[in-house]
Structure formats: C-alpha cells, structure tokens
Design a protein around this motif. Structure first.
Motif, PDB file in Angstrom:
ATOM      1  N   PRO A 102       1.867  -7.716  -4.995  1.00  0.00           N
ATOM      2  CA  PRO A 102       2.509  -7.547  -3.452  1.00  0.00           C
ATOM      3  C   PRO A 102       2.209  -6.281  -2.798  1.00  0.00           C
ATOM      4  O   PRO A 102       2.199  -6.215  -1.515  1.00  0.00           O
ATOM      5  N   GLN A 103       1.861  -5.309  -3.527  1.00  0.00           N
ATOM      6  CA  GLN A 103       1.685  -3.954  -2.790  1.00  0.00           C
ATOM      7  C   GLN A 103       0.391  -3.589  -2.840  1.00  0.00           C
ATOM      8  O   GLN A 103      -0.192  -2.402  -2.049  1.00  0.00           O
ATOM      9  N   ASN A 104      -0.560  -4.610  -2.825  1.00  0.00           N
ATOM     10  CA  ASN A 104      -1.988  -4.397  -3.008  1.00  0.00           C
ATOM     11  C   ASN A 104      -2.425  -3.748  -1.805  1.00  0.00           C
ATOM     12  O   ASN A 104      -3.079  -2.600  -1.602  1.00  0.00           O
ATOM     13  N   LEU A 105      -2.115  -4.407  -0.673  1.00  0.00           N
ATOM     14  CA  LEU A 105      -2.618  -3.949   0.852  1.00  0.00           C
ATOM     15  C   LEU A 105      -2.166  -2.822   1.168  1.00  0.00           C
ATOM     16  O   LEU A 105      -2.687  -1.693   1.556  1.00  0.00           O
ATOM     17  N   GLU A 106      -0.787  -2.693   0.846  1.00  0.00           N
ATOM     18  CA  GLU A 106       0.004  -1.496   1.480  1.00  0.00           C
ATOM     19  C   GLU A 106      -0.448  -0.027   0.777  1.00  0.00           C
ATOM     20  O   GLU A 106      -0.833   0.987   1.362  1.00  0.00           O
ATOM     21  N   ILE A 107      -0.727  -0.317  -0.517  1.00  0.00           N
ATOM     22  CA  ILE A 107      -1.252   0.856  -1.275  1.00  0.00           C
ATOM     23  C   ILE A 107      -2.478   1.397  -1.100  1.00  0.00           C
ATOM     24  O   ILE A 107      -2.912   2.472  -0.575  1.00  0.00           O
ATOM     25  N   CYS A 108      -3.360   0.473  -0.832  1.00  0.00           N
ATOM     26  CA  CYS A 108      -4.953   0.745  -0.467  1.00  0.00           C
ATOM     27  C   CYS A 108      -4.994   1.361   0.624  1.00  0.00           C
ATOM     28  O   CYS A 108      -5.623   2.316   1.232  1.00  0.00           O
ATOM     29  N   VAL A 109      -4.269   0.551   1.785  1.00  0.00           N
ATOM     30  CA  VAL A 109      -4.625   1.099   3.508  1.00  0.00           C
ATOM     31  C   VAL A 109      -3.809   2.370   3.355  1.00  0.00           C
ATOM     32  O   VAL A 109      -4.481   3.422   4.003  1.00  0.00           O
ATOM     33  N   SER A 110      -2.909   2.726   2.555  1.00  0.00           N
ATOM     34  CA  SER A 110      -2.260   4.018   2.739  1.00  0.00           C
ATOM     35  C   SER A 110      -3.209   4.837   2.419  1.00  0.00           C
ATOM     36  O   SER A 110      -3.274   6.023   2.681  1.00  0.00           O
ATOM     37  N   GLU A 111      -4.046   4.819   1.188  1.00  0.00           N
ATOM     38  CA  GLU A 111      -4.963   5.614   0.420  1.00  0.00           C
ATOM     39  C   GLU A 111      -5.845   5.913   1.410  1.00  0.00           C
ATOM     40  O   GLU A 111      -6.465   7.086   1.699  1.00  0.00           O
ATOM     41  N   LEU A 112      -6.366   4.909   2.005  1.00  0.00           N
ATOM     42  CA  LEU A 112      -7.634   5.115   2.997  1.00  0.00           C
ATOM     43  C   LEU A 112      -7.434   5.734   4.310  1.00  0.00           C
ATOM     44  O   LEU A 112      -8.093   6.290   5.108  1.00  0.00           O
ATOM     45  N   SER A 113      -6.136   5.393   4.805  1.00  0.00           N
ATOM     46  CA  SER A 113      -5.662   5.884   6.125  1.00  0.00           C
ATOM     47  C   SER A 113      -5.256   7.549   6.164  1.00  0.00           C
ATOM     48  O   SER A 113      -5.519   8.040   7.219  1.00  0.00           O
ATOM     49  N   ASN A 114      -5.035   7.727   4.814  1.00  0.00           N
ATOM     50  CA  ASN A 114      -4.758   9.326   4.930  1.00  0.00           C
ATOM     51  C   ASN A 114      -5.795  10.070   4.143  1.00  0.00           C
ATOM     52  O   ASN A 114      -5.824  11.297   3.631  1.00  0.00           O
TER      53      ASN A 114
END
Length: 312
Positions: A102-114
């Motif tokens: 369930p956290q797949n997109l949240e974590i990946c987007v956070s890593e790439l956005s920062n």
C-alpha cells in the motif's frame, strides 16, 4: 480539462480474470492517490473485460484498452502502448497477477521528488497461492545509489531489477522502448540499456511488491525450457552485448559472464555474437572461445566442489 496524474501505472494483461481484480484492488489501496492505471489487454480470450466493468465504472483512474495493431502482440508491445499513453511524471509497471504494497507509490514518489534521481528501485518478494496481507507499514529503511558503472551488477543479477520493482522518471523512456520482438527478458535488456546511458537512481531496502509464483508465468515457462522464452533470452543477451560494446562497457568480467550464458543455454551463436564485437582484440576473442570449450570441465569442477562441501 483533465489534470495530469503524478504517476502512470502500466499493466499489461492476458487471460487473468481470476487474479487481476486482486491486483487492481491493491492499487486502489495505495496511500498515494494521484495516479492513473492504464490496463492494456493483449487479446485474451477469457472474461477479463466483463470482470473489470464494475471497477472501471466506479474508479475513473483506471483505463482499459485493447492493444492495437500498431504494437506487436506480447508484453513489450502492450507496455510500449501504455508508455505512449502515459501522462504521469513517473512510470511504474505492475503485473496483472501480483500484489502491491500500500505504500509503494507514496515511498517511491517521495524518494524521487526529494532528489534528482531518475529511478527508485525497491525489494520484491514472492508468494504462492493465498497472499498474507499483513504488511510492514514502517518507513524506516536503508538506501544506496545506483550509477552507470553498476550496469554489470544488473546484467549478472547481482543487483536484480525486476520489471515491477522500479519507479522511473518519464524521461528515461523518451528515447527508450521495450523491444517488441522479445518474449522474455525484455526488461533486462531495456533496463540495462537505460542504466548504461547514465541514468542514476536510488535503491531502498523495503519490500514494496509481491510477485505471484505459478507455472504459467513467463519466468516459470523459461525455467521449464519453453523454446520461445529461451530464444528470447538469447536474443536479449545479444542486444545487451551489442549495446555494451557500443558504450565501451563490455568488460572482461561481462565477457566471461556471457560466455557462461552461451554454454549454459547451449547456444554457440550467442558466443559467436560476443566474439564478433569489433572492440575486442584478437587474443581476447581466442580466450573467450577457449573458455567456452572448457565449459564442461568447469561445470564438472563446480559440481564436485559442491559435493565435497556438502560432505564436509
């Protein structure tokens, strides 16, 4: 005017009416909601479309399309179709029989956005039959960076790049597509090509995807000796060798790796392709041919070594 989503999920499907809804439900359960999911049907004969109708009517983030004749039949063609339609800043490929954390997109987007990283790689686990939904929801994990010189680790599987265990920036695919004639190892070939071009990424030590294991998967068919899958792995290997040669990255260790692949798949043509590369010196070509001929003895030595270790 429809607002562009942050993430485009691309899912190819073929006769998965019994599994696909569970996969799509795991996408709906993402803690990050700004996504589109493009489902491309490769011309299956089951009731997938009928099964999906209630979901498609209920959630406009899902789009279901049939692969057009512009793209070759198969997983690569379906994914290329999805890439041409994708509107998101980030791209991720999910399979039609797996489960997404369930956290797949949240974590990946956070890593790439920062960061300025081009992709986020994460860990993948496998399951058989029923899935255990007891997810680890912590956000504590270690990270390391992946650079151009790590392409050898990707190729040799020291650093596995599963097709569904990476989120990419869309620009990684501006000049890169899946080779549609490949019916296996297509992501191995494409991802190594992207990495060889200098795209750098981050890898996190958290499992964010769960692959369902069954005999009818492409990987299962490959290890059962399916001719189409095996021949595709050989062709993908040839493409990788040619790309490495062009990029001046066909190192001695990778040369030896592909010699062993030639021997293990019993394909002299792969060895001949490797030897034909113009960047190799004549003496190195001779060494590779000799190494191939020594394959049976190396295999025997490794078998005896393993037996000796087990006995002692």
């Amino acid at each position: 005017m429809k607002v562009k989503p942050v993430v485009s999920i691309i899912m190819a499907t073929y006769n998965r009416e019994h599994f696909i809804l569970e996969s799509l439900n795991s996408i709906q359960n993402q803690t990050f909601n700004d996504w589109e999911c493009i489902i491309i049907d490769d011309g299956g004969s089951d009731n997938t479309e009928e099964v999906l109708v209630p979901l498609l009517n209920d959630d406009s983030r899902f789009t279901y399309l049939k692969r057009t004749d512009k793209y070759l039949k198969g997983l690569p063609g379906c994914r290329n179709y999805g890439l041409d339609l994708a509107q998101g800043n980030f791209i991720i490929f999910f399979d039609d029989d797996d489960i997404v954390h369930p956290q797949n997109l949240e974590i990946c987007v956070s890593e790439l956005s920062n960061s300025n990283m081009a992709f986020c790689r994460y860990k993948r686990s496998v399951f058989f039959e029923e899935f255990n939904y007891d997810f680890d929801l912590s956000k504590e994990y270690e990270t390391f960076y992946i650079k151009k010189n790590d392409v050898g680790k990707l190729i040799t599987n020291e650093l596995p790049f599963n097709s569904c265990a990476v989120m990419w920036r869309k620009n990684c695919f501006e000049n890169n597509r899946f080779v549609e004639t490949l019916m296996y190892a297509e992501e191995w070939e494409l991802y190594s090509r992207i990495l060889s071009q200098g795209f750098e990424g981050v890898s996190i030590s958290k499992t964010l995807f769960y692959g369902r294991k069954h005999q009818k998967s492409n990987t299962g068919e490959f290890y059962q000796g399916n001719t189409v899958r095996v021949n595709s792995k050989i062709e993908a290997s040839k493409l990788i060798i040619s790309n490495l040669n062009t990029m001046l990255m066909l190192s001695p260790s990778l040369q030896k790796y592909f010699v062993w692949k030639s021997f293990s798949m019993k394909n002299r043509n792969l060895l001949n392709h490797l030897i034909s590369q113009s960047q190799l010196k004549s003496k190195d070509k001779l060494k590779l041919s000799l190494l191939y001929n020594l394959g049976p003895f190396v295999k025997m030595y490794l078998r005896l070594k393993k037996k000796y270790s087990n006995e002692h």
